[in-house]
Design a protein around this motif. Structure first.
Motif, PDB file in Angstrom:
ATOM      1  N   MET A   1       0.763  -1.111   0.052  1.00 58.73           N
ATOM      2  CA  MET A   1      -0.063   0.001   0.004  1.00 58.73           C
ATOM      3  C   MET A   1       0.800   1.218   0.083  1.00 58.73           C
ATOM      4  O   MET A   1       1.887   1.180   0.826  1.00 58.73           O
ATOM      5  CB  MET A   1      -0.913   0.106   1.185  1.00 58.73           C
ATOM      6  N   PHE A   2       0.559   2.220  -0.831  1.00 57.98           N
ATOM      7  CA  PHE A   2       1.346   3.393  -0.942  1.00 57.98           C
ATOM      8  C   PHE A   2       1.441   4.189   0.479  1.00 57.98           C
ATOM      9  O   PHE A   2       0.709   4.212   1.028  1.00 57.98           O
ATOM     10  CB  PHE A   2       0.654   4.419  -2.001  1.00 57.98           C
ATOM     11  N   GLY A   3       2.510   4.598   0.758  1.00 55.61           N
ATOM     12  CA  GLY A   3       2.742   5.274   1.864  1.00 55.61           C
ATOM     13  C   GLY A   3       3.195   4.590   3.186  1.00 55.61           C
ATOM     14  O   GLY A   3       3.357   5.032   4.170  1.00 55.61           O
ATOM     15  N   MET A   4       3.065   3.167   3.073  1.00 55.68           N
ATOM     16  CA  MET A   4       3.030   2.593   4.598  1.00 55.68           C
ATOM     17  C   MET A   4       4.408   2.535   4.832  1.00 55.68           C
ATOM     18  O   MET A   4       4.839   2.586   6.047  1.00 55.68           O
ATOM     19  CB  MET A   4       2.807   1.120   4.219  1.00 55.68           C
ATOM     20  N   SER A   5       5.434   2.826   4.090  1.00 54.15           N
ATOM     21  CA  SER A   5       7.084   2.980   4.607  1.00 54.15           C
ATOM     22  C   SER A   5       7.159   4.145   5.537  1.00 54.15           C
ATOM     23  O   SER A   5       7.967   4.207   6.298  1.00 54.15           O
ATOM     24  CB  SER A   5       7.892   2.893   3.356  1.00 54.15           C
ATOM     25  N   LYS A   6       6.191   5.124   5.407  1.00 52.61           N
ATOM     26  CA  LYS A   6       6.223   6.283   6.121  1.00 52.61           C
ATOM     27  C   LYS A   6       5.672   6.268   7.293  1.00 52.61           C
ATOM     28  O   LYS A   6       5.810   6.964   8.406  1.00 52.61           O
ATOM     29  CB  LYS A   6       5.620   7.600   5.249  1.00 52.61           C
ATOM     30  N   LEU A   7       4.952   4.979   7.688  1.00 53.21           N
ATOM     31  CA  LEU A   7       4.197   4.926   8.838  1.00 53.21           C
ATOM     32  C   LEU A   7       5.353   4.255  10.059  1.00 53.21           C
ATOM     33  O   LEU A   7       5.651   3.144   9.870  1.00 53.21           O
ATOM     34  CB  LEU A   7       3.221   4.073   8.696  1.00 53.21           C
ATOM     35  N   LYS A   8       5.435   4.935  10.989  1.00 56.89           N
ATOM     36  CA  LYS A   8       6.296   4.420  11.965  1.00 56.89           C
ATOM     37  C   LYS A   8       6.105   5.327  13.238  1.00 56.89           C
ATOM     38  O   LYS A   8       5.259   6.401  13.235  1.00 56.89           O
ATOM     39  CB  LYS A   8       7.783   4.623  11.463  1.00 56.89           C
ATOM     40  N   ALA A   9       6.554   4.931  14.348  1.00 55.72           N
ATOM     41  CA  ALA A   9       6.269   5.516  15.590  1.00 55.72           C
ATOM     42  C   ALA A   9       6.747   6.935  15.405  1.00 55.72           C
ATOM     43  O   ALA A   9       7.925   7.351  14.900  1.00 55.72           O
ATOM     44  CB  ALA A   9       7.078   4.701  16.753  1.00 55.72           C
ATOM     45  N   GLY A  10       5.692   7.973  16.066  1.00 54.87           N
ATOM     46  CA  GLY A  10       5.945   9.281  15.933  1.00 54.87           C
ATOM     47  C   GLY A  10       5.630   9.914  14.687  1.00 54.87           C
ATOM     48  O   GLY A  10       5.540  11.238  14.466  1.00 54.87           O
ATOM     49  N   SER A  11       5.079   9.063  13.744  1.00 52.30           N
ATOM     50  CA  SER A  11       4.541   9.821  12.383  1.00 52.30           C
ATOM     51  C   SER A  11       3.050  10.427  12.744  1.00 52.30           C
ATOM     52  O   SER A  11       2.433   9.674  13.532  1.00 52.30           O
ATOM     53  CB  SER A  11       4.365   8.696  11.572  1.00 52.30           C
ATOM     54  N   PHE A  12       2.760  11.313  12.172  1.00 47.28           N
ATOM     55  CA  PHE A  12       1.440  11.996  12.414  1.00 47.28           C
ATOM     56  C   PHE A  12       0.620  11.339  11.011  1.00 47.28           C
ATOM     57  O   PHE A  12       0.976  11.083  10.018  1.00 47.28           O
ATOM     58  CB  PHE A  12       1.202  13.552  12.014  1.00 47.28           C
ATOM     59  N   VAL A  13      -0.636  10.887  11.542  1.00 49.81           N
ATOM     60  CA  VAL A  13      -1.611  10.354  10.739  1.00 49.81           C
ATOM     61  C   VAL A  13      -3.216  10.861  10.616  1.00 49.81           C
ATOM     62  O   VAL A  13      -3.410  11.363  11.382  1.00 49.81           O
ATOM     63  CB  VAL A  13      -1.434   8.762  10.895  1.00 49.81           C
ATOM     64  N   PHE A  14      -3.648  10.600   9.639  1.00 55.54           N
ATOM     65  CA  PHE A  14      -5.157  10.911   9.120  1.00 55.54           C
ATOM     66  C   PHE A  14      -5.801   9.516   8.871  1.00 55.54           C
ATOM     67  O   PHE A  14      -5.148   8.841   8.066  1.00 55.54           O
ATOM     68  CB  PHE A  14      -5.265  11.748   7.932  1.00 55.54           C
ATOM     69  N   VAL A  15      -6.447   8.959   9.859  1.00 51.13           N
ATOM     70  CA  VAL A  15      -7.129   7.639   9.653  1.00 51.13           C
ATOM     71  C   VAL A  15      -8.771   7.717   9.621  1.00 51.13           C
ATOM     72  O   VAL A  15      -9.224   8.586  10.105  1.00 51.13           O
ATOM     73  CB  VAL A  15      -6.779   6.913  11.279  1.00 51.13           C
ATOM     74  N   VAL A  16      -9.042   6.837   8.537  1.00 54.25           N
ATOM     75  CA  VAL A  16     -10.537   7.003   8.305  1.00 54.25           C
ATOM     76  C   VAL A  16     -10.718   5.631   8.860  1.00 54.25           C
ATOM     77  O   VAL A  16     -10.549   4.493   8.466  1.00 54.25           O
ATOM     78  CB  VAL A  16     -10.660   6.957   6.729  1.00 54.25           C
ATOM     79  N   LYS A  17     -11.931   5.785   9.787  1.00 56.27           N
ATOM     80  CA  LYS A  17     -12.527   4.569  10.492  1.00 56.27           C
ATOM     81  C   LYS A  17     -13.974   4.336  10.050  1.00 56.27           C
ATOM     82  O   LYS A  17     -14.612   5.509   9.501  1.00 56.27           O
ATOM     83  CB  LYS A  17     -12.223   4.376  11.959  1.00 56.27           C
ATOM     84  N   ARG A  29      -0.976  10.546  16.353  1.00 59.39           N
ATOM     85  CA  ARG A  29       0.296  10.141  16.118  1.00 59.39           C
ATOM     86  C   ARG A  29       0.574   8.712  16.461  1.00 59.39           C
ATOM     87  O   ARG A  29      -0.130   8.172  17.297  1.00 59.39           O
ATOM     88  CB  ARG A  29       1.073  10.954  17.061  1.00 59.39           C
ATOM     89  N   ILE A  30       1.501   8.235  15.654  1.00 55.22           N
ATOM     90  CA  ILE A  30       1.626   6.655  15.759  1.00 55.22           C
ATOM     91  C   ILE A  30       2.524   6.367  17.188  1.00 55.22           C
ATOM     92  O   ILE A  30       3.513   7.341  17.284  1.00 55.22           O
ATOM     93  CB  ILE A  30       2.244   6.007  14.705  1.00 55.22           C
ATOM     94  N   VAL A  31       2.182   5.789  17.986  1.00 60.82           N
ATOM     95  CA  VAL A  31       2.857   5.553  19.335  1.00 60.82           C
ATOM     96  C   VAL A  31       3.695   4.159  19.321  1.00 60.82           C
ATOM     97  O   VAL A  31       4.767   4.055  20.188  1.00 60.82           O
ATOM     98  CB  VAL A  31       2.280   5.719  20.524  1.00 60.82           C
ATOM     99  N   SER A  32       3.249   3.251  18.754  1.00 62.51           N
ATOM    100  CA  SER A  32       3.774   2.103  18.536  1.00 62.51           C
ATOM    101  C   SER A  32       3.485   0.989  17.405  1.00 62.51           C
ATOM    102  O   SER A  32       2.247   1.487  16.803  1.00 62.51           O
ATOM    103  CB  SER A  32       3.860   1.179  19.805  1.00 62.51           C
ATOM    104  N   GLU A  33       4.184   0.167  16.885  1.00 61.53           N
ATOM    105  CA  GLU A  33       3.754  -0.776  15.846  1.00 61.53           C
ATOM    106  C   GLU A  33       4.180  -2.067  16.251  1.00 61.53           C
ATOM    107  O   GLU A  33       5.191  -2.138  16.691  1.00 61.53           O
ATOM    108  CB  GLU A  33       4.280  -0.397  14.696  1.00 61.53           C
ATOM    109  N   VAL A  34       3.125  -2.955  15.950  1.00 58.93           N
ATOM    110  CA  VAL A  34       3.172  -4.414  16.224  1.00 58.93           C
ATOM    111  C   VAL A  34       2.755  -5.233  15.132  1.00 58.93           C
ATOM    112  O   VAL A  34       1.399  -5.186  14.959  1.00 58.93           O
ATOM    113  CB  VAL A  34       2.984  -4.962  17.327  1.00 58.93           C
ATOM    114  N   ASP A  35       3.537  -6.020  14.255  1.00 55.67           N
ATOM    115  CA  ASP A  35       2.956  -6.573  12.840  1.00 55.67           C
ATOM    116  C   ASP A  35       2.265  -5.901  12.313  1.00 55.67           C
ATOM    117  O   ASP A  35       0.929  -6.369  11.807  1.00 55.67           O
ATOM    118  CB  ASP A  35       2.108  -7.835  13.562  1.00 55.67           C
ATOM    119  N   LYS A  36       2.473  -4.614  12.020  1.00 56.82           N
ATOM    120  CA  LYS A  36       1.955  -3.831  11.070  1.00 56.82           C
ATOM    121  C   LYS A  36       0.459  -3.287  11.353  1.00 56.82           C
ATOM    122  O   LYS A  36      -0.324  -2.870  10.749  1.00 56.82           O
ATOM    123  CB  LYS A  36       1.678  -4.379   9.649  1.00 56.82           C
ATOM    124  N   VAL A  37       0.411  -3.479  12.755  1.00 56.43           N
ATOM    125  CA  VAL A  37      -0.831  -2.865  13.353  1.00 56.43           C
ATOM    126  C   VAL A  37      -0.218  -1.572  14.178  1.00 56.43           C
ATOM    127  O   VAL A  37       0.519  -1.765  14.879  1.00 56.43           O
ATOM    128  CB  VAL A  37      -1.578  -3.817  14.322  1.00 56.43           C
TER     129      VAL A  37
END
Length: 167
Positions: A1-17, A29-37
């Motif tokens: 998926m485009f842009g996933m490499s930019k997703l890491k702890a500390g990154s600011f995000v806009f999420v659609v739920k 802001r992403i605070v942690s990542e485990v198994d791409k969640v």
């Protein structure tokens, strides 16, 4: 998926739920990542005013598109009306929810918009029952816009006010 490499702890995000009623967004802001969640900490924004306007047949075109497919560029249609907002601290799975990286300025403009109660001020203007109420709501909105400290937020609010024909 485009842009996933930019997703890491500390990154600011806009999420659609998605919930029972419609799409809603989370800015944070992403605070942690485990198994791409990703664990996101921030603010959820449910556009209850927009949903009510659409149900009543008073909104069409771009606002409906924004509700059906929100992104950082069209979310202004979410935030110029009554919102339900609150703290968000949950895991988000990009296989289910759409996660878009945003820059720090975009995050702080959206966050500032909420914290400065801009949705309510715009809603008060748009939902005024009389010319006098509309004039008073416009005056209150302009006073608030003039008192904003963040230059980026002020520029954004003024642009929205101009495009909404308030100014």
């Amino acid at each position: 998926m485009f842009g996933m490499s930019k997703l890491k702890a500390g990154s600011f995000v806009f999420v659609v739920k998605r919930d029972d009623t419609s799409n809603y967004i989370v800015i944070g802001r992403i605070v942690s990542e485990v198994d791409k969640v990703y664990r996101i900490r921030g603010t959820f924004i449910r556009p209850i005013g927009l949903i009510e306007r659409i149900r009543a047949g008073r909104a069409q075109g771009k606002p409906i598109d924004a509700l059906n497919n929100p992104d950082p560029n069209n979310c202004v249609f979410f935030i110029i009306d009554t919102l339900d907002t609150g703290n968000f601290d949950e895991e988000v799975d990009p296989r289910i929810d759409k996660i878009t990286p945003i820059n720090e300025n975009r995050y702080f403009v959206l966050d500032g918009w909420i914290k400065e109660s801009m949705p309510e001020l715009f809603s008060n203007y748009f939902n005024s029952a009389s010319a006098d109420e509309k004039s008073e709501a416009r005056s209150i909105l302009i006073n608030r816009m003039n008192s904003l400290m963040s230059q980026e937020l002020k520029e954004h609010v003024y642009a929205v006010a101009r495009s909404s024909q308030i100014l």
